[in-house]
Design an enzyme around this catalytic site. Structure first.
Site, PDB file in Angstrom:
ATOM      1  N   CYS A  59      43.192  27.080 -29.951  1.00 29.03           N
ATOM      2  CA  CYS A  59      42.053  26.204 -28.859  1.00 29.03           C
ATOM      3  C   CYS A  59      40.808  26.519 -29.249  1.00 29.03           C
ATOM      4  O   CYS A  59      40.094  25.403 -29.549  1.00 29.03           O
ATOM      5  CB  CYS A  59      42.509  26.566 -27.422  1.00 29.03           C
ATOM      6  SG  CYS A  59      42.398  28.152 -27.095  1.00 29.03           S
ATOM      7  N   HIS A  91      43.079  30.049 -22.310  1.00 29.18           N
ATOM      8  CA  HIS A  91      43.130  28.121 -23.445  1.00 29.18           C
ATOM      9  C   HIS A  91      42.053  27.743 -22.833  1.00 29.18           C
ATOM     10  O   HIS A  91      41.778  27.895 -21.700  1.00 29.18           O
ATOM     11  CB  HIS A  91      44.821  27.977 -22.960  1.00 29.18           C
ATOM     12  CG  HIS A  91      44.992  26.426 -23.219  1.00 29.18           C
ATOM     13  ND1 HIS A  91      44.743  26.527 -25.092  1.00 29.18           N
ATOM     14  CD2 HIS A  91      44.649  24.965 -22.653  1.00 29.18           C
ATOM     15  CE1 HIS A  91      45.567  25.694 -25.956  1.00 29.18           C
ATOM     16  NE2 HIS A  91      45.114  24.637 -23.978  1.00 29.18           N
ATOM     17  N   HIS A 124      42.887  19.441 -26.236  1.00 25.26           N
ATOM     18  CA  HIS A 124      43.143  20.705 -26.778  1.00 25.26           C
ATOM     19  C   HIS A 124      43.666  20.777 -27.798  1.00 25.26           C
ATOM     20  O   HIS A 124      44.388  19.739 -28.212  1.00 25.26           O
ATOM     21  CB  HIS A 124      43.364  21.462 -25.406  1.00 25.26           C
ATOM     22  CG  HIS A 124      44.516  20.965 -24.848  1.00 25.26           C
ATOM     23  ND1 HIS A 124      45.816  21.472 -24.614  1.00 25.26           N
ATOM     24  CD2 HIS A 124      45.534  19.178 -24.657  1.00 25.26           C
ATOM     25  CE1 HIS A 124      46.947  21.047 -24.195  1.00 25.26           C
ATOM     26  NE2 HIS A 124      46.144  19.999 -24.117  1.00 25.26           N
TER      27      HIS A 124
END
Length: 316
Positions: A211, A266, A278
């Site tokens: 990510c 994240h 993402h």
């Protein structure tokens, strides 16, 4: 706080200088110095073992600090910064003279997602190695001018080998630096070009992203240097109101402890219209709205957002 990619890619390489002989007592820590990544994407691991988790990746042309050696494994510190292990055959070791000499040489940056270096100026010739977007090579010069044919540019690989790359896949490094403007439109467009790319823990290249690797790479290729991890990226820029997000804003997920401390797990990038991109399982787009069918399944872990671009707009 932020620096352009030129400060990250202070790229140096010439011909290898061997490390001093390894002692019989285990890891040699006497070999401090510099090296340059010699392959398209180098996988840096937590420990000196192929079975050890990959921590991050570095691109061809990136200069790293040499910290220690264990057999053919070398511990390096990357500019991200990150300390991890790679094998010696993926590096070209440098001394002060070669570092200075190479710093003054003109270079190309690869702008194609994937490319090949050929042994001759022909697509039918034998390939020498692959390239990915962001790799940097030295220009081959004759009388101070780049060597080129109608369709190819001549390059020097970090180990000194000469090769040829289709001209459309490279750009003069100085011209590239002048051309990038760090716009949200360009950063988002680059991220969207990687849709469907598989998630890869520690990945930070077109061969696979985690990510924060996706976020860092897309900003980097638009002239803005960010730290490697989401837990570092959350401290950049200014707080962005979640109800007034702008394209390019970073959205962070995780959890809060009973004491209010954040644990960031994240990160994604807002692209407009209530959606963000993402790397989760693969690079994908999800909605931030619970009423949409494609709402991100991790919305309950939303922490906050940060604005790297146009920070003066955070209150608008």
């Amino acid at each position: 706080m932020l620096s352009v990619l030129a400060s990250v890619l202070t790229l140096v390489c010439l011909f290898p200088e061997p490390l001093s002989a390894r002692t019989d007592k285990g890891r040699d820590t006497e070999n401090a110095g510099k090296a340059v990544i010699a392959i398209s994407v180098d996988c840096l691991r937590l420990e000196a073992d192929y079975e050890s988790p990959m921590e991050t990746q570095e691109l061809m042309g990136t200069v790293v600090d040499v910290l220690a050696r264990d057999g053919y494994w070398v511990k390096v510190r990357s500019p991200q910064p990150y300390e991890a292990w790679c094998t010696d055959k993926t590096l070209v070791f440098l001394d002060g003279a070669s570092l200075a000499e190479y710093n003054s040489a003109p270079k190309y940056i690869c702008l194609a997602r994937n490319a090949l270096v050929y042994s001759e100026p022909s697509l039918k010739s034998r390939p020498l190695c692959d390239l990915v977007m962001g790799d940097v090579l030295r220009q081959a010069l004759v009388k101070g001018k780049p060597v080129k044919t109608k369709k190819f540019l001549k390059v020097l690989l970090p180990d000194g080998r000469e090769g040829f790359v289709p001209a459309k896949e490279l750009m003069d490094m100085d011209k590239w630096k002048s051309s990038v403007n760090g716009s949200a439109e360009d950063i988002v467009a680059l991220a969207e070009s990687f849709l469907g790319t598989p998630y890869l823990w520690g990945g930070m290249s077109p061969k696979g992203f985690d990510c924060s690797g996706l976020v860092r790479f897309c900003y980097m290729m638009n002239g803005i240097d960010l730290p490697r991890n989401a837990s570092q990226q959350i401290h950049l820029g200014s707080e962005a109101p979640l109800d007034r997000l702008k394209p390019g804003d970073l959205i962070f997920f995780g959890r809060r402890t009973l004491t209010g401390k954040e644990k960031v797990t994240h990160v994604g990038m807002y692209i407009g219209d209530g959606r963000f991109i993402h790397s989760s399982h693969f690079v994908r787009i999800n909605s931030l709205s619970s009423t949409d069918a494609d709402v991100y399944e991790g919305m309950s872990r939303l922490l906050r957002a940060r604005r790297i671009l146009h920070q003066d707009d955070c209150n608008k």
